[in-house]
Motif scaffolding. Structure first.
Motif, short mmCIF file in Angstrom:
data_model
loop_
_atom_site.label_atom_id
_atom_site.label_comp_id
_atom_site.label_asym_id
_atom_site.label_seq_id
_atom_site.Cartn_x
_atom_site.Cartn_y
_atom_site.Cartn_z
N LEU A 141 0.82 -1.17 0.05
CA LEU A 141 0.14 -0.22 -0.01
C LEU A 141 0.90 1.27 0.15
O LEU A 141 0.47 2.20 -0.45
N ALA A 142 1.88 1.34 0.52
CA ALA A 142 3.02 2.58 0.85
C ALA A 142 3.61 2.46 -0.67
O ALA A 142 3.72 3.71 -0.92
N GLY A 143 3.64 1.58 -1.34
CA GLY A 143 4.37 1.64 -2.60
C GLY A 143 3.44 2.19 -3.55
O GLY A 143 3.69 2.87 -4.61
N LEU A 144 2.18 2.20 -3.37
CA LEU A 144 1.11 2.62 -4.27
C LEU A 144 0.55 4.27 -3.78
O LEU A 144 0.32 5.11 -4.47
N LEU A 145 0.25 4.22 -2.38
CA LEU A 145 -0.35 5.54 -1.83
C LEU A 145 0.73 6.53 -1.13
O LEU A 145 0.38 7.64 -0.87
N GLY A 146 1.90 6.14 -1.34
CA GLY A 146 3.07 6.92 -0.56
C GLY A 146 3.47 6.58 0.69
O GLY A 146 2.44 5.73 1.53
N ASN A 147 4.58 6.54 0.90
CA ASN A 147 5.05 6.20 2.24
C ASN A 147 4.40 6.86 3.56
O ASN A 147 4.30 6.10 4.74
N ASP A 148 3.87 7.86 3.38
CA ASP A 148 3.06 8.68 4.76
C ASP A 148 1.99 7.84 5.03
O ASP A 148 1.53 8.06 5.92
N VAL A 149 1.61 6.91 4.17
CA VAL A 149 0.30 6.11 4.51
C VAL A 149 0.51 5.25 5.60
O VAL A 149 -0.35 4.83 6.26
N ARG A 150 1.84 4.71 5.91
CA ARG A 150 2.28 3.89 6.95
C ARG A 150 1.61 4.37 8.34
O ARG A 150 1.05 3.43 8.94
N ARG A 151 1.66 5.60 8.50
CA ARG A 151 1.28 5.94 9.99
C ARG A 151 -0.23 5.92 10.08
O ARG A 151 -0.59 6.07 11.22
N LYS A 152 -0.88 5.66 8.68
CA LYS A 152 -2.44 5.65 8.99
C LYS A 152 -2.96 4.12 9.14
O LYS A 152 -4.21 3.95 9.05
N LEU A 153 -1.87 3.27 8.69
CA LEU A 153 -2.36 2.15 8.87
C LEU A 153 -1.88 0.93 10.17
O LEU A 153 -0.86 1.29 10.50
N ARG A 154 -2.86 0.30 10.62
CA ARG A 154 -2.73 -0.53 11.70
C ARG A 154 -3.47 -1.92 11.36
O ARG A 154 -4.51 -1.77 11.18
N LEU A 155 -2.72 -2.92 11.88
CA LEU A 155 -3.44 -4.37 11.85
C LEU A 155 -4.60 -4.33 12.97
O LEU A 155 -4.03 -4.12 14.21
N ILE A 156 -5.95 -4.68 12.57
CA ILE A 156 -6.75 -4.85 13.62
C ILE A 156 -7.50 -6.18 13.73
O ILE A 156 -8.04 -6.73 14.83
N ALA A 157 -7.37 -7.12 12.70
CA ALA A 157 -8.03 -8.34 12.52
C ALA A 157 -7.46 -8.95 11.40
O ALA A 157 -6.94 -8.54 10.46
N GLY A 158 -7.31 -10.56 11.36
CA GLY A 158 -6.97 -11.10 10.41
C GLY A 158 -7.34 -12.60 10.54
O GLY A 158 -7.75 -13.20 11.62
N SER A 159 -7.60 -13.32 9.23
CA SER A 159 -7.75 -14.92 9.24
C SER A 159 -6.52 -15.66 9.01
O SER A 159 -5.51 -15.19 8.36
N ALA A 160 -6.37 -16.70 9.32
CA ALA A 160 -5.45 -18.04 9.14
C ALA A 160 -6.09 -19.25 8.85
O ALA A 160 -6.11 -20.25 9.73
N TRP A 161 -6.98 -19.38 7.70
CA TRP A 161 -7.66 -20.61 7.60
C TRP A 161 -7.13 -21.82 7.53
O TRP A 161 -7.42 -23.04 7.78
N ALA A 162 -5.90 -21.66 6.92
CA ALA A 162 -4.97 -23.01 6.75
C ALA A 162 -4.46 -23.64 8.17
O ALA A 162 -4.38 -24.82 8.25
N ARG A 163 -4.44 -22.64 9.18
CA ARG A 163 -4.18 -23.21 10.47
C ARG A 163 -5.53 -23.36 11.28
O ARG A 163 -5.27 -23.61 12.78
N ALA A 164 -6.53 -23.09 10.94
CA ALA A 164 -7.97 -23.24 11.60
C ALA A 164 -8.27 -24.61 11.87
O ALA A 164 -8.52 -25.51 10.65
N ASP A 165 -8.47 -25.15 13.24
CA ASP A 165 -8.75 -26.34 13.40
C ASP A 165 -10.20 -26.61 12.58
O ASP A 165 -11.06 -25.95 12.75
N GLY A 166 -10.27 -27.83 12.09
CA GLY A 166 -11.61 -28.30 11.68
C GLY A 166 -11.99 -27.68 9.90
O GLY A 166 -12.97 -28.10 9.52
N PHE A 167 -10.73 -27.04 9.69
CA PHE A 167 -11.01 -26.38 8.32
C PHE A 167 -9.72 -26.88 7.50
O PHE A 167 -9.54 -27.46 6.63
N GLY A 168 -8.59 -26.03 7.91
CA GLY A 168 -7.27 -26.22 7.05
C GLY A 168 -7.19 -25.72 5.79
O GLY A 168 -6.40 -26.04 4.93
N GLY A 169 -8.17 -24.87 5.39
CA GLY A 169 -8.30 -24.09 4.31
C GLY A 169 -9.40 -23.30 4.12
O GLY A 169 -10.41 -23.19 5.07
N SER A 170 -9.98 -22.83 2.89
CA SER A 170 -10.86 -22.03 2.73
C SER A 170 -12.22 -22.38 1.98
O SER A 170 -13.24 -22.61 2.28
#
Length: 415
Positions: free
Chosen positions: A321-350
């Motif tokens: 995103l910084a490569g597209l929107l400019g390096n200043d965008v880094r200070r506006k971005l913060r991880l708030i949630a995410g998935s990891a379906w390959a590691r999810a018990d009972g699924f192992g994928g999507s």
């Protein structure tokens, strides 16, 4: 003595579909779910007063998607605005001429699949050698199929493509919220994985860590990876079903949600990270006008980023995103949630894809056994696999098969 007439294994979209059709039928039914929640791969996380779909998020083929009617009947709103997937915000990093060339390359690839499909049934064999936009096409396969073209059956791909439309809507409250809210009030056993199903003669025995459950009929809706790895062991007579599941592995698609408080960017804008790379992110900017970016990662890219964890995946996305929107965008971005379906018990994928030469495995997997053991789930759909509406339809079909079998028994007994 059976504990229930019908037990449904799995509380995802297919299991919900079964329960909705059988509720009120007069049969005693129960849902047994390995995880601690309802919804399966439809999972909405409520965070910061925003519903975030970590699993399915779009009502695909919406004009015929039965979840639309279910949603409206239950009072859920439907957002019918068009998607922005084919657009590149301000053409950043992807000039119009390149977009046109990439689109033409993808169209040529699809024509090759239809007009001169490779004898191998391996989609990658339809790519031009050293094609400039092969990475772009592979990235799209990752998003659509959760897998690279080398692992994908042409016949399977075309079966889905022929059935799907370009109409895609959203549920602002979350697709996972809709699916979980649609389960009728039936006995529900959460955190109860079924380890195996035994043939007990007049009944089927479900072995769980919380004790055995007996049922006259069982409908299995678990993910193919569970069957393929023996997470749920079937009677020996169903080895062909377990083998079919190995031919229909789950691909991988993951999501990240980044906080992004920048109202200069128009709502529902879109960016593709690197249009020439198979391992790149698809970025939905400010969906519904919310202060977030939804990051979509598929196929090899998603698998590689699961290896570095959510923080590593977020760092990759922020770099793109910084490569597209400019390096200043880094200070506006913060991880708030995410998935990891390959590691999810009972699924192992999507969601499932057929390996080359194995589209017919979907029919094998969906076949009932002795009119007592039935199968449903997105992988059982010959055309709408990988979708929540495909899972729902197979669940309804399995429920109808149970009802037809019971009606046949009642008719043979007579008054």
């Amino acid at each position: 003595m059976a504990d229930y007439d019908v037990v449904i294994i799995g509380a995802g979209a297919a299991g919900v579909g079964v329960a909705r059709r059988l509720a009120g039928s007069g049969l005693s039914i129960a849902v047994v779910e390995a995880s601690a929640r309802v919804g399966g791969r439809a999972w909405t996380l409520g965070l910061a007063d925003m519903p975030l779909d970590l699993g399915c998020g779009w009502l695909h083929s919406a004009e015929r998607n039965p979840w639309v009617g279910i949603a409206e009947s239950a009072g859920f709103s439907i957002d019918r605005s068009p998607t922005s997937w084919g657009e590149q915000y301000r053409n950043l990093g992807f000039p119009e001429a390149d977009q046109k060339a990439a689109g033409e390359a993808y169209d040529a690839f699809e024509r090759a699949l239809r007009e001169s499909p490779p004898p191998s049934d391996r989609a990658a064999d339809a790519l031009p050698a050293d094609g400039e936009w092969n990475g772009f096409i592979e990235a799209l396969s990752g998003y659509i199929n959760g897998a690279g073209l080398g692992m994908l059956s042409v016949e399977d791909y075309l079966a889905y493509d022929d059935a799907a439309s370009e109409v895609n809507w959203r549920v602002p409250a979350g697709y996972g919220t809709l699916v979980s809210a649609s389960l009728p009030p039936v006995p529900l056993h959460l955190s109860t994985p079924v380890e195996r199903i035994d043939d007990g003669g007049a009944t089927l025995k479900l072995v769980t860590p919380r004790g055995d459950i007996r049922a006259r009929s069982v409908i299995v809706t678990v993910a193919t990876n569970v069957l393929a790895t023996g997470g749920l062991r079937l009677p020996a007579a169903l080895d062909d079903h377990a083998h079919a599941a190995t031919r229909l592995p789950l691909g991988l698609a993951d999501k990240l949600f980044l906080a992004f408080d920048d109202e200069v960017v128009p709502p529902d804008s879109h960016l593709l990270g690197n249009p020439k790379s198979a391992c790149t992110g698809s970025y939905y900017l400010r969906p519904f006008g919310r202060p977030i970016i939804e990051v979509f990662l598929g196929g090899a890219g998603a698998l590689a980023l699961e290896d570095v964890g959510l923080d590593g995946a977020a760092a990759f996305a922020i770099d793109e995103l910084a490569g597209l929107l400019g390096n200043d965008v880094r200070r506006k971005l913060r991880l708030i949630a995410g998935s990891a379906w390959a590691r999810a018990d009972g699924f192992g994928g999507s969601y499932s894809h057929a390996r080359p030469g194995h589209h017919a495995a979907r029919t094998t997997l969906a076949a009932p056994w002795q009119d007592r053991l039935f199968f449903a789930g997105e992988a059982c759909s010959p055309t709408d696999f990988s979708t929540a509406h495909g899972a729902l339809a197979t669940g309804i079909a399995a429920a109808d098969a149970v009802l037809a079998q019971r009606n046949s028994i009642s008719s043979s007994i007579g008054p």
